[in-house]
Design an enzyme around this catalytic site. Structure first.
Site, PDB file in Angstrom:
ATOM      1  N   ASP A   1       4.448   8.380   9.149  1.00 33.13           N
ATOM      2  CA  ASP A   1       4.336   9.733   8.616  1.00 33.13           C
ATOM      3  C   ASP A   1       3.020   9.928   7.863  1.00 33.13           C
ATOM      4  O   ASP A   1       2.617   9.061   7.086  1.00 33.13           O
ATOM      5  CB  ASP A   1       5.530   9.945   7.660  1.00 33.13           C
ATOM      6  CG  ASP A   1       5.558  11.326   7.059  1.00 33.13           C
ATOM      7  OD1 ASP A   1       5.558  12.302   7.825  1.00 33.13           O
ATOM      8  OD2 ASP A   1       5.579  11.421   5.803  1.00 33.13           O
TER       9      ASP A   1
ATOM     10  N   GLU B   1       0.868   9.753  12.473  1.00 37.23           N
ATOM     11  CA  GLU B   1       0.817  11.217  12.430  1.00 37.23           C
ATOM     12  C   GLU B   1      -0.380  11.720  11.648  1.00 37.23           C
ATOM     13  O   GLU B   1      -0.527  11.421  10.472  1.00 37.23           O
ATOM     14  CB  GLU B   1       2.097  11.783  11.785  1.00 37.23           C
ATOM     15  CG  GLU B   1       2.119  13.294  11.797  1.00 37.23           C
ATOM     16  CD  GLU B   1       2.885  13.944  10.637  1.00 37.23           C
ATOM     17  OE1 GLU B   1       3.377  15.067  10.807  1.00 37.23           O
ATOM     18  OE2 GLU B   1       2.980  13.321   9.544  1.00 37.23           O
TER      19      GLU B   1
END
Ligand SMILES: *[C@@H]1O[C@H](CO)[C@@H](O)[C@H](O)[C@H]1NC(C)=O
Ligand SMILES: *[C@@H]1O[C@H](CO)[C@@H](O)[C@H](O)[C@H]1NC(C)=O
Ligand SMILES: *[C@@H]1O[C@H](CO)[C@@H](O)[C@H](O)[C@H]1NC(C)=O
Ligand SMILES: *[C@@H]1O[C@H](CO)[C@@H](O)[C@H](O)[C@H]1NC(C)=O
Ligand SMILES: *[C@@H]1O[C@H](CO)[C@@H](O)[C@H](O)[C@H]1NC(C)=O
Ligand SMILES: *[C@@H]1O[C@H](CO)[C@@H](O)[C@H](O)[C@H]1NC(C)=O
Ligand SMILES: *[C@@H]1O[C@H](CO)[C@@H](O)[C@H](O)[C@H]1NC(C)=O
Ligand SMILES: *[C@@H]1O[C@H](CO)[C@@H](O)[C@H](O)[C@H]1NC(C)=O
Ligand SMILES: *[C@@H]1O[C@H](CO)[C@@H](O)[C@H](O)[C@H]1NC(C)=O
Ligand SMILES: *[C@@H]1O[C@H](CO)[C@@H](O)[C@H](O)[C@H]1NC(C)=O
Ligand SMILES: *[C@@H]1O[C@H](CO)[C@@H](O)[C@H](O)[C@H]1NC(C)=O
Length: 621
Positions: free
Chosen positions: A257, A329
């Site tokens: 993330d 990401e």
């Protein structure tokens, strides 16, 4: 264009494979027995068999990745929130779809201030989602169905409820420096202010005062999401142990993330320079040049360390491809993305289709059509480092659904693009049935990011609309839950936009088109063949996918707003005909094209949203 060169890179693994094959050994033996030089059969062999072997691809290059947002996929205990047992009960869906990998958004214990992206324990399951044995069951069942499972790794920050933070706040050893703590700056009038002008992604200062510790801590996102201190080797090791914990259970990979935000500059007291051309307001990071708080080079060593951990799980003696996957990401330019390939990620997420579609819509009032889509795709291939693998995304838990952005008429067409490009596609749950965003009133808004903007502006920022429950059937709440209070409303369209209906219908449906594409994608030409744009004009997007010695495929789509009739043979000498392998639902249902029929490549008439994947006969045959 890069993809024209890449297959050679991929073939590197081919010789190795060839020499492993028994056939090769037999031929070599026969060759020697016949007194012929060993090199002769080897040369013959590589010429005749060369093209028949697929390049040596990793599993994550061959699969579709399907993103599950666990809160919204399937509820098993009727509390209105999806859970792991719910996911286990729905794994057959992926076998039907021919999807081989699922990625689960966070299911870890969390106070849910950012719906699980605020973890309070990395090595457990939140009671809302089940427990560790539910997880193990899910994983085992998934593996039993040949499904790989990728989990979310929220690497940069914990919840402020995490015991590490609690102990860091009161300076309990060894947690004292687990987070980024800095003294305030004392002004001449003795007021204490933030150490520097660093802003949080959610707006306003990223420094939060702690009364208990009498220092500021840094948070890239919400104040209740303190950023970890990766300059502390103990933290680096803790987080490697988190990866080991899940890999030991058998997980196949991690999706990291918000990678650009996991570290900041060492000098907490240095202000960021202003970006004088920025249009952002002063409370947002983009008002400044963010090189002190985003993508700092030291992140490279951290990613490298994770790569080493993942690689230690790869069992090279086994025939199965046991490589552990890492995708990171970030929303950025190819130049910045590419650094993460170097650091050791298998892929940095590529959101260029998402942003192209969004920006185009905002600027032009209509969606990014044929030329704009081609340019976005070319930009990806042209900037892909040699030997690296591309990936494409249409939507996710932070972005509008495709049907709501482009209109339901084009849903099959965009799925067709996603699943016929060269590179790993990621599908957000529900996109395979053409789910649309829901409307959520301010009162019912769940997303903290939406709430922060108040009743006047919440709709610009709230991510609730694209997070509504999966639509399985036409029972109450679309089969998602028996609770009368699903955590977000089910879209009112669920009566005819649902898995069961789309499976049962005698008509062609978005689900069936998706499945046809997912199955056809296993063809060598679509899996690793070259991609070459053929005819592209403001309405038509068309490209050829080709691997030598295998059937080639021509994709033709009308992304325009008017019907078009077009001749396609230009780029395709000797190929006057194509066989329809996949056809978008309206084109099929309105009788314009039928699966498995043969169509001439001249005078193809396409209505807006119509798309075809045509198999081309081999030239000269
Ligand atoms: C985990 O939860 C399931 C129900 O979802 C229950 O049957 C099981 O006993 C629990 N296991 C543990 C170890 O708590
Ligand atoms: C520090 O905080 C932890 C967690 O709240 C608590 O268990 C511990 O007793 C505290 N230690 C001190 C010295 O206050
Ligand atoms: C904060 O101030 C204390 C006392 O002056 C000092 O020892 C410490 O190094 C400072 N911390 C940081 C991160 O600058
Ligand atoms: C101290 O100075 C700062 C900067 O000039 C000002 O913003 C702040 O209001 C002052 N505080 C007090 C208590 O006067
Ligand atoms: C930033 O702080 C101001 C003043 O406290 C507040 O009015 C505003 O809502 C905050 N903005 C965000 C995005 O948090
Ligand atoms: C400054 O802002 C502009 C406009 O948003 C942007 O295009 C540019 O990349 C930014 N410059 C830097 C150095 O961040
Ligand atoms: C960050 O950008 C500023 C302004 O362009 C520059 O002066 C500074 O050297 C950069 N700092 C780092 C650490 O790259
Ligand atoms: C809802 O209730 C029905 C009937 O009791 C049951 O068959 C079904 O599995 C339940 N569904 C969910 C999602 O709990
Ligand atoms: C779903 O409902 C929306 C209105 O909420 C409507 O505009 C749209 O056409 C419907 N979609 C389908 C596939 O029926
Ligand atoms: C779909 O077909 C199944 C089996 O034929 C049937 O039980 C079910 O009622 C049908 N569902 C719908 C929504 O038509
Ligand atoms: C099938 O599609 C046609 C054309 O869109 C439509 O008229 C018809 O109602 C559909 N039939 C079913 C069973 O959905």
């Amino acid at each position: 264009m890069a993809p024209e060169k890449d297959p050679d890179e991929l073939k590197k693994g081919f010789c190795w494979k060839l020499c492993q094959s028994r056939l090769c050994l037999v031929l070599v033996f026969l060759g020697m027995a016949a007194g012929i030089a060993v090199s002769v059969p080897m040369v013959l062999l590589s010429k005749s068999l060369r093209e028949r072997f697929a390049p040596d691809m990793k599993w994550w290059q061959k699969t579709i990745v399907y993103q599950i947002y666990p809160r919204s996929f399937q509820d098993s205990d009727d509390d209105g929130v999806g859970d792991l047992r719910g996911i286990t009960s729905r794994l057959d869906h992926f076998q039907y779809l021919n999807v081989k990998t699922i990625w689960l958004s966070p299911f870890y214990p969390s106070p849910m201030r950012d719906f699980g992206y605020d973890v309070s324990n990395y090595v457990d399951v939140d009671p809302k989602f089940g427990n560790l044995s539910d997880f193990d069951d899910m994983l085992k069942t998934a593996h039993g169905k040949d499904l790989r499972v990728v989990i979310d790794f929220v690497a940069g920050h914990t919840s402020s409820d995490h015991p590490w933070f609690q102990l860091s706040q009161n300076r309990t050893s060894p947690y004292e420096d687990y987070y980024i703590w800095a003294n305030g700056t004392t002004l001449p009038n003795r007021t204490i202010v933030e150490p520097s002008n660093w802003m949080s992604v959610f707006g306003n200062s990223s420094w939060q005062w702690s009364d208990e510790r009498r220092q500021y801590y840094y948070h890239a996102f919400l104040a209740k999401q303190p950023t970890l201190n990766y300059r502390n080797p103990t933290v680096v090791e803790e987080m490697k142990n988190v990866i080991r914990f899940w890999m030991d259970r058998g997980v196949d990979g991690i999706r990291v993330d918000a990678i650009p935000y996991i570290m900041v500059s060492e000098d907490y007291y240095q202000d960021q320079a202003r970006n004088y051309t920025a249009t952002a307001v002063w409370t947002k990071p983009a008002y400044y040049i963010t090189n002190l708080t985003k993508n700092v080079p030291d992140i490279g060593d951290i990613v490298k360390g994770w790569r080493e951990v993942l690689d230690s799980y790869e069992d090279s003696d086994d025939d199965d491809d046991k490589s552990r996957f890492m995708i990171v990401e970030l929303y950025d330019t190819p130049e910045v993305r590419n650094r993460y390939f170097e650091y050791g990620a298998d892929m940095p997420f590529n959101f260029d289709l998402v942003t192209a579609l969004d920006n185009h819509y905002q600027v032009h009032g209509n969606f990014c059509a044929a030329i704009c889509i081609r340019d976005a795709i070319n930009n990806v291939y042209d900037n892909l480092p040699k030997g690296k693998w591309a990936n494409f995304v249409l939507s996710n838990h932070d972005n509008r659904r495709a049907a709501s952005r482009m209109g339901e008429l084009y849903v099959d067409a965009v799925n067709m693009v996603l699943l016929t490009l060269r590179g790993t596609p990621t599908t957000y749950y529900g996109e395979e049935i053409g789910m649309e965003d829901i409307f959520v009133s301010y009162q019912d808004t769940q997303d903290p990011f939406g709430k922060k903007y108040g009743p006047a502006r919440y709709q610009e920022k709230s991510r609730d609309p694209e997070r509504s429950p999966m639509q399985w059937d036409d029972n109450k709440n679309a089969g998602f839950t028996n609770s009368s209070h699903p955590w977000l409303a089910v879209h009112p369209n669920y009566t005819h936009v649902n898995v069961e209906w789309e499976k049962n219908s005698t008509n062609t449906t978005t689900l069936k088109v998706y499945r046809d594409l997912a199955i056809l994608r296993e063809e060598p030409s679509l899996q690793y063949g070259l991609l070459k744009f053929t005819d592209v004009n403001p309405d038509i997007l068309s490209y050829l996918r080709s691997a030598e010695e295998h059937p080639h495929f021509l994709v033709v789509i009308n992304f325009g707003q008017v019907p078009v009739t077009h001749d396609f043979p230009g780029a395709l000498v000797n190929r006057g005909q194509g066989r329809v392998k996949v056809v978008t639902s309206q084109a099929a249902n309105e009788g314009r094209f039928a699966k498995d029929s043969s169509v001439p490549l001249t005078q193809i008439k396409l209505q807006p949203g119509d798309g075809l994947v045509l198999e081309l006969a081999e030239s000269g045959k």
